[in-house]
Motif scaffolding. Structure first.
Motif, PDB file in Angstrom:
ATOM      1  N   ASP A 153      -6.870   2.435   9.077  1.00 14.54           N
ATOM      2  CA  ASP A 153      -6.239   1.467   8.092  1.00 14.54           C
ATOM      3  C   ASP A 153      -6.921   0.845   7.074  1.00 14.54           C
ATOM      4  OD1 ASP A 153      -3.470   2.231   8.803  1.00 14.54           O
ATOM      5  OD2 ASP A 153      -3.207  -0.389   9.322  1.00 14.54           O
ATOM      6  N   GLU A 184      -0.050  -0.095   9.497  1.00 16.16           N
ATOM      7  CA  GLU A 184       0.539   0.164   7.958  1.00 16.16           C
ATOM      8  C   GLU A 184      -0.064   1.678   8.186  1.00 16.16           C
ATOM      9  OE1 GLU A 184       0.940  -1.201   5.399  1.00 16.16           O
ATOM     10  OE2 GLU A 184       0.580  -3.290   7.054  1.00 16.16           O
ATOM     11  N   LYS A 187       3.354   3.015   9.245  1.00 18.16           N
ATOM     12  CA  LYS A 187       4.602   3.336   8.722  1.00 18.16           C
ATOM     13  C   LYS A 187       5.011   4.409   7.343  1.00 18.16           C
ATOM     14  CE  LYS A 187       4.086  -2.014   8.827  1.00 18.16           C
ATOM     15  NZ  LYS A 187       3.747  -2.993   7.701  1.00 18.16           N
TER      16      LYS A 187
END
Length: 235
Positions: A153, A184, A187
């Motif tokens: 990330d 993150e 996702k």
């Protein structure tokens, strides 16, 4: 002496520049060493981006780059293997298709210790930080390198990179920590599939990783294969 070995594949030939017996072994057994990885790459839906974390000397990065519709990022923290990675990239004229970086990934961004089982290019079974089993007296980590390590990330945020479409993680024990540093990224619906090397993981470790990825919509497509890989794909 430096030897050049040409491997014929369905996508064309790969040249591997070999300086030790380990690299020669990879060249001779490429097609049979990890068939699940080759099949996975063959089924990429392009155009796409492939991140090869733990690229070693770059065999699978090279194979993926033979496809005209795949952009490849190859990450290898070991200095000798990274040098061999770029030697192979140059030998195959794939400089514009593969970005090869000498760095590692972890659950956070930091300078980390890489304890080497061998300084030869192509060596494996290293120990990242304080992870992994304690080596036996016959397999003492005698060599140490300090490597630049990011969470996925953080790395993407700093360098403004899109999420990889396909992600391969084969890093001798740090796979779980790398995934924890990618909350993150996971996702992002552009992440279609992840291949994780799990052959040496205990059942609890494998279950944690499977459960963690399932929370992000990535479920096991194939159970542990004979070559030790598990593939997770987005539902």
């Amino acid at each position: 002496l430096t030897e050049r070995h040409s491997i014929k594949t369905k996508r064309g030939s790969i040249i591997l520049v070999c300086n030790n017996r380990r690299e020669v072994h990879y060249a001779h057994h490429f097609l049979e060493h990890e068939p699940s990885t080759i099949n996975w790459i063959d089924n990429f839906k392009g155009p796409c981006t492939f991140w090869d974390i733990g690229a070693n000397t770059g065999i699978y990065s090279l194979y993926a780059a033979l496809r005209g519709d795949v952009s490849v990022y190859a990450y290898e923290p070991g200095a000798s293997s990274h040098s061999a990675l770029y030697t192979n990239i140059h030998a195959n004229s794939l400089d514009k298709k593969i970005v090869g970086l000498c760095m590692g990934f972890f659950n956070k961004s930091k300078l980390e210790k890489l304890y080497l089982s061998s300084t030869e290019a192509g060596a494996a079974m290293h120990n990242f930080g304080d992870l992994g089993s304690t080596p036996s007296k016959e397999n003492v980590y005698r060599n140490l390198e300090t490597v630049l390590s990011f969470s996925i990330d953080d790395f993407r945020k700093i360098f403004q990179l899109p999420a990889p479409t396909y992600l391969k993680i084969d890093v001798d024990g740090a796979e779980e920590e790398i995934l924890y540093g990618a909350t993150e990224t996971l996702k992002d619906k552009n992440v279609h599939s992840i291949l994780v090397e799990m052959i040496d993981r205990d059942a609890a470790n494998s279950q944690r990783m499977s459960g963690f990825l399932k929370n992000y919509g990535l479920v096991e497509q194939k159970k542990l294969s004979a070559d030790g890989n598990v593939i997770f794909s987005r539902c």
